[in-house]
Write a protein that holds these residues in place. Structure first.
Motif, PDB file in Angstrom:
ATOM      1  N   VAL A 291     -13.159  50.294  19.780  1.00 43.74           N
ATOM      2  CA  VAL A 291     -14.011  51.198  20.567  1.00 43.74           C
ATOM      3  C   VAL A 291     -13.157  52.197  21.346  1.00 43.74           C
ATOM      4  CG1 VAL A 291     -15.726  51.371  22.427  1.00 43.74           C
ATOM      5  CG2 VAL A 291     -15.822  49.439  20.818  1.00 43.74           C
TER       6      VAL A 291
ATOM      7  N   GLY B 271     -20.995  58.107  25.016  1.00 43.87           N
ATOM      8  CA  GLY B 271     -21.159  57.381  26.277  1.00 43.87           C
ATOM      9  C   GLY B 271     -21.768  58.300  27.330  1.00 43.87           C
TER      10      GLY B 271
ATOM     11  N   VAL C 111     -20.025  54.181  18.160  1.00 47.73           N
ATOM     12  CA  VAL C 111     -18.927  55.136  17.902  1.00 47.73           C
ATOM     13  C   VAL C 111     -17.877  54.599  16.932  1.00 47.73           C
ATOM     14  CG1 VAL C 111     -19.160  56.511  20.010  1.00 47.73           C
ATOM     15  CG2 VAL C 111     -17.714  54.457  20.040  1.00 47.73           C
ATOM     16  N   THR C 112     -17.888  53.296  16.687  1.00 41.84           N
ATOM     17  CA  THR C 112     -16.903  52.732  15.755  1.00 41.84           C
ATOM     18  C   THR C 112     -17.373  52.819  14.300  1.00 41.84           C
ATOM     19  OG1 THR C 112     -17.777  50.482  15.881  1.00 41.84           O
ATOM     20  CG2 THR C 112     -16.109  51.097  17.507  1.00 41.84           C
TER      21      THR C 112
ATOM     22  N   GLY D 298      -8.785  56.857  37.540  1.00 44.00           N
ATOM     23  CA  GLY D 298      -8.428  55.616  38.227  1.00 44.00           C
ATOM     24  C   GLY D 298      -9.641  54.715  38.244  1.00 44.00           C
ATOM     25  N   PHE D 299      -9.785  53.914  39.293  1.00 45.53           N
ATOM     26  CA  PHE D 299     -10.945  53.016  39.383  1.00 45.53           C
ATOM     27  C   PHE D 299     -12.164  53.822  39.854  1.00 45.53           C
ATOM     28  CE2 PHE D 299      -7.335  50.084  40.583  1.00 45.53           C
ATOM     29  CZ  PHE D 299      -7.274  49.448  39.345  1.00 45.53           C
ATOM     30  N   ILE D 300     -13.164  53.895  39.001  1.00 43.86           N
ATOM     31  CA  ILE D 300     -14.342  54.717  39.280  1.00 43.86           C
ATOM     32  C   ILE D 300     -15.564  53.817  39.378  1.00 43.86           C
ATOM     33  CG2 ILE D 300     -15.647  56.760  38.545  1.00 43.86           C
ATOM     34  CD1 ILE D 300     -12.550  57.194  38.992  1.00 43.86           C
TER      35      ILE D 300
ATOM     36  N   PRO E 220     -20.751  51.209  35.951  1.00 47.38           N
ATOM     37  CA  PRO E 220     -21.076  49.843  35.501  1.00 47.38           C
ATOM     38  C   PRO E 220     -19.933  49.133  34.775  1.00 47.38           C
ATOM     39  CG  PRO E 220     -22.870  51.367  34.979  1.00 47.38           C
ATOM     40  CD  PRO E 220     -21.732  52.206  35.476  1.00 47.38           C
TER      41      PRO E 220
ATOM     42  N   ILE F  85     -24.706  58.650  28.606  1.00 44.80           N
ATOM     43  CA  ILE F  85     -25.929  58.294  29.350  1.00 44.80           C
ATOM     44  C   ILE F  85     -25.641  57.348  30.507  1.00 44.80           C
ATOM     45  CG2 ILE F  85     -27.370  58.707  27.331  1.00 44.80           C
ATOM     46  CD1 ILE F  85     -27.604  55.639  27.000  1.00 44.80           C
ATOM     47  N   SER F  86     -24.373  57.117  30.804  1.00 39.93           N
ATOM     48  CA  SER F  86     -24.003  56.213  31.903  1.00 39.93           C
ATOM     49  C   SER F  86     -22.700  56.682  32.544  1.00 39.93           C
ATOM     50  CB  SER F  86     -23.822  54.801  31.330  1.00 39.93           C
ATOM     51  OG  SER F  86     -23.369  53.902  32.330  1.00 39.93           O
ATOM     52  N   GLY F  87     -22.518  56.343  33.805  1.00 40.92           N
ATOM     53  CA  GLY F  87     -21.231  56.531  34.478  1.00 40.92           C
ATOM     54  C   GLY F  87     -20.648  57.935  34.365  1.00 40.92           C
TER      55      GLY F  87
ATOM     56  N   ALA G  31     -25.762  55.943  18.254  1.00 41.82           N
ATOM     57  CA  ALA G  31     -24.622  55.672  17.369  1.00 41.82           C
ATOM     58  C   ALA G  31     -23.727  54.625  17.993  1.00 41.82           C
ATOM     59  CB  ALA G  31     -23.808  56.951  17.149  1.00 41.82           C
TER      60      ALA G  31
ATOM     61  N   THR H 235     -11.452  60.578  27.046  1.00 34.60           N
ATOM     62  CA  THR H 235     -11.284  59.803  28.273  1.00 34.60           C
ATOM     63  C   THR H 235     -10.298  58.677  27.999  1.00 34.60           C
ATOM     64  OG1 THR H 235     -13.555  60.283  28.928  1.00 34.60           O
ATOM     65  CG2 THR H 235     -12.428  58.548  30.131  1.00 34.60           C
TER      66      THR H 235
HETATM   67  N1  NAD Z   1     -14.904  53.326  35.524  1.00 34.78           N
HETATM   68  C1  NAD Z   1     -13.585  53.245  35.553  1.00 34.78           C
HETATM   69  O1  NAD Z   1     -12.976  52.710  36.479  1.00 34.78           O
HETATM   70  C2  NAD Z   1     -12.758  53.838  34.427  1.00 34.78           C
HETATM   71  C3  NAD Z   1     -11.377  53.974  34.612  1.00 34.78           C
HETATM   72  C4  NAD Z   1     -10.608  54.533  33.601  1.00 34.78           C
HETATM   73  C5  NAD Z   1     -11.207  54.920  32.416  1.00 34.78           C
HETATM   74  N2  NAD Z   1     -12.561  54.757  32.249  1.00 34.78           N
HETATM   75  C6  NAD Z   1     -13.132  55.162  30.975  1.00 34.78           C
HETATM   76  O2  NAD Z   1     -14.205  56.051  31.188  1.00 34.78           O
HETATM   77  C7  NAD Z   1     -15.073  56.014  30.056  1.00 34.78           C
HETATM   78  C8  NAD Z   1     -16.498  55.921  30.533  1.00 34.78           C
HETATM   79  O3  NAD Z   1     -16.680  54.682  31.184  1.00 34.78           O
HETATM   80  P1  NAD Z   1     -17.603  54.483  32.466  1.00 34.78           P
HETATM   81  O4  NAD Z   1     -16.728  53.988  33.538  1.00 34.78           O
HETATM   82  O5  NAD Z   1     -18.431  55.671  32.689  1.00 34.78           O
HETATM   83  O6  NAD Z   1     -18.461  53.211  32.004  1.00 34.78           O
HETATM   84  P2  NAD Z   1     -19.988  53.057  31.546  1.00 34.78           P
HETATM   85  O7  NAD Z   1     -20.097  51.653  31.064  1.00 34.78           O
HETATM   86  O8  NAD Z   1     -20.893  53.535  32.605  1.00 34.78           O
HETATM   87  O9  NAD Z   1     -20.103  54.064  30.300  1.00 34.78           O
HETATM   88  C9  NAD Z   1     -19.597  53.759  29.028  1.00 34.78           C
HETATM   89  C10 NAD Z   1     -20.637  54.141  27.999  1.00 34.78           C
HETATM   90  O10 NAD Z   1     -20.080  53.949  26.694  1.00 34.78           O
HETATM   91  C11 NAD Z   1     -21.077  53.371  25.870  1.00 34.78           C
HETATM   92  N3  NAD Z   1     -20.478  52.646  24.762  1.00 34.78           N
HETATM   93  C12 NAD Z   1     -19.686  51.544  24.821  1.00 34.78           C
HETATM   94  N4  NAD Z   1     -19.379  51.140  23.573  1.00 34.78           N
HETATM   95  C13 NAD Z   1     -19.991  52.000  22.717  1.00 34.78           C
HETATM   96  C14 NAD Z   1     -20.059  52.102  21.309  1.00 34.78           C
HETATM   97  N5  NAD Z   1     -19.425  51.216  20.516  1.00 34.78           N
HETATM   98  N6  NAD Z   1     -20.790  53.097  20.771  1.00 34.78           N
HETATM   99  C15 NAD Z   1     -21.451  53.986  21.556  1.00 34.78           C
HETATM  100  N7  NAD Z   1     -21.422  53.943  22.896  1.00 34.78           N
HETATM  101  C16 NAD Z   1     -20.698  52.954  23.468  1.00 34.78           C
HETATM  102  C17 NAD Z   1     -21.838  52.427  26.808  1.00 34.78           C
HETATM  103  O11 NAD Z   1     -23.118  52.102  26.268  1.00 34.78           O
HETATM  104  C18 NAD Z   1     -21.903  53.255  28.083  1.00 34.78           C
HETATM  105  O12 NAD Z   1     -23.058  54.071  28.127  1.00 34.78           O
HETATM  106  C19 NAD Z   1     -14.596  54.833  29.212  1.00 34.78           C
HETATM  107  O13 NAD Z   1     -13.816  55.312  28.137  1.00 34.78           O
HETATM  108  C20 NAD Z   1     -13.739  54.043  30.174  1.00 34.78           C
HETATM  109  O14 NAD Z   1     -12.764  53.265  29.528  1.00 34.78           O
HETATM  110  C21 NAD Z   1     -13.342  54.239  33.227  1.00 34.78           C
END
Ligand code: NAD
Length: 245
Positions: free
Chosen positions: A113, A13, A64-65, A186-188, A191, A15-17, A62, A140
């Motif tokens: 996932v 993951g 990831v599952t 927490g809440f981040i 996307p 490439i995002s967030g 990939a 994470t």
């Molecule tokens: N944003 C929040 O509020 C928050 C809070 C608690 C935990 N998290 C956790 O942080 C982690 C990152 O999330 P984020 O907030 O940056 O969201 P995000 O959607 O920006 O990033 C998640 C990334 O995971 C990738 N992904 C999803 N399923 C996948 C798969 N099967 N195979 C490969 N890649 C896959 C997506 O394409 C995406 O790029 C996650 O585990 C999420 O549960 C986020």
């Protein structure tokens, strides 16, 4: 010397967030990046941003599952860089719906996932770490792994699982120079949070705002680097005060 100088780091993951912000910071600290995600086009684009800025980075598509994809990620990482030092097990999906309306297939996908894939990638990393004499895993999880919250039972169960998986792996491999810790955001503002929920989630957070991915990246760097050298099987909750309520 950066805090992750020449450390070969797989970020799922990435490439995002939170994953992308961490990739930015880890690259600045000298890491060699292996970015893993499902979106090939964006992944290649992000990896070439890093290489054109003088960093070492590759993207590997990939799911990831997938057992085959996970194997490919580790084989290609070794082919390219000769080793793997850090796994940031970060890919995840959200799932919000009243529990009595969640189709079983949807529950299973969320757990697949958000928990099973964390185990799968950790297992591959640990095999390599045992051959190499050590390594670091950062998973994470989420503050929702600690508490109950309506409408996301599958997600919360999976993230609670990640926390205890982290503890178990930390204890199991502590004497093998392998550290395993989890970040609980927490809440981040990424996307994964629907736009129409951002205001409410800010308001219910004691700090009155969402966290930023860059704030998670700093915590992830702490867990990935020697700054946390005496920490394993544990968690770092970074949530603007939410779980302290
Ligand atoms: N944003 C929040 O509020 C928050 C809070 C608690 C935990 N998290 C956790 O942080 C982690 C990152 O999330 P984020 O907030 O940056 O969201 P995000 O959607 O920006 O990033 C998640 C990334 O995971 C990738 N992904 C999803 N399923 C996948 C798969 N099967 N195979 C490969 N890649 C896959 C997506 O394409 C995406 O790029 C996650 O585990 C999420 O549960 C986020």
């Amino acid at each position: 010397m950066g805090k992750l100088q020449d450390k070969v780091t797989i970020i799922t993951g990435g490439i995002s967030g939170i994953g992308k912000a961490s990739a930015d910071l880890f690259a600045a600290e000298g890491a060699k990046l292996v970015l893993v995600d499902m979106n090939e086009e964006k992944g290649q684009e992000v990896a070439s941003e890093y290489t054109s800025n003088g960093h070492e980075a590759i993207f590997i598509r990939a799911d990831v599952t997938s057992e085959a994809d996970a194997e490919n990620v580790f084989n290609r990482t070794i082919e390219k860089f000769g080793r793997v030092d850090i796994l940031f097990n970060n890919a995840g999906i959200g799932a919000v719906k009243p529990t009595h309306e969640v189709p079983y297939a949807e529950y299973r996908k969320t757990v697949n996932v958000d928990l099973d894939a964390v185990f799968l990638f950790a297992q591959h990393a640990i095999k390599r770490f045992l051959e190499q004499g050590g390594g670091v895993i950062v998973n994470t999880a989420s503050m929702y792994g600690w508490i109950g919250a309506p409408g996301s039972a599958a997600y919360n169960a999976a993230k609670g699982g990640v926390i205890n998986l982290t503890r178990s792996l930390g204890v199991e491999y502590a004497a093998k120079n392998i550290r395993v810790n989890a970040l609980c955001p927490g809440f981040i503002d990424t996307p994964i949070i629907p736009e129409d929920q951002k205001k409410t989630l800010s308001e219910i957070t004691p700090m009155g705002r969402l966290g930023q991915s860059e704030e998670m990246a700093k915590a992830a760097l702490f867990l990935a680097s020697d700054d946390s050298s005496f920490m394993t099987g544990n968690t770092l909750t970074v949530d603007g005060g939410f779980t302290a309520q």
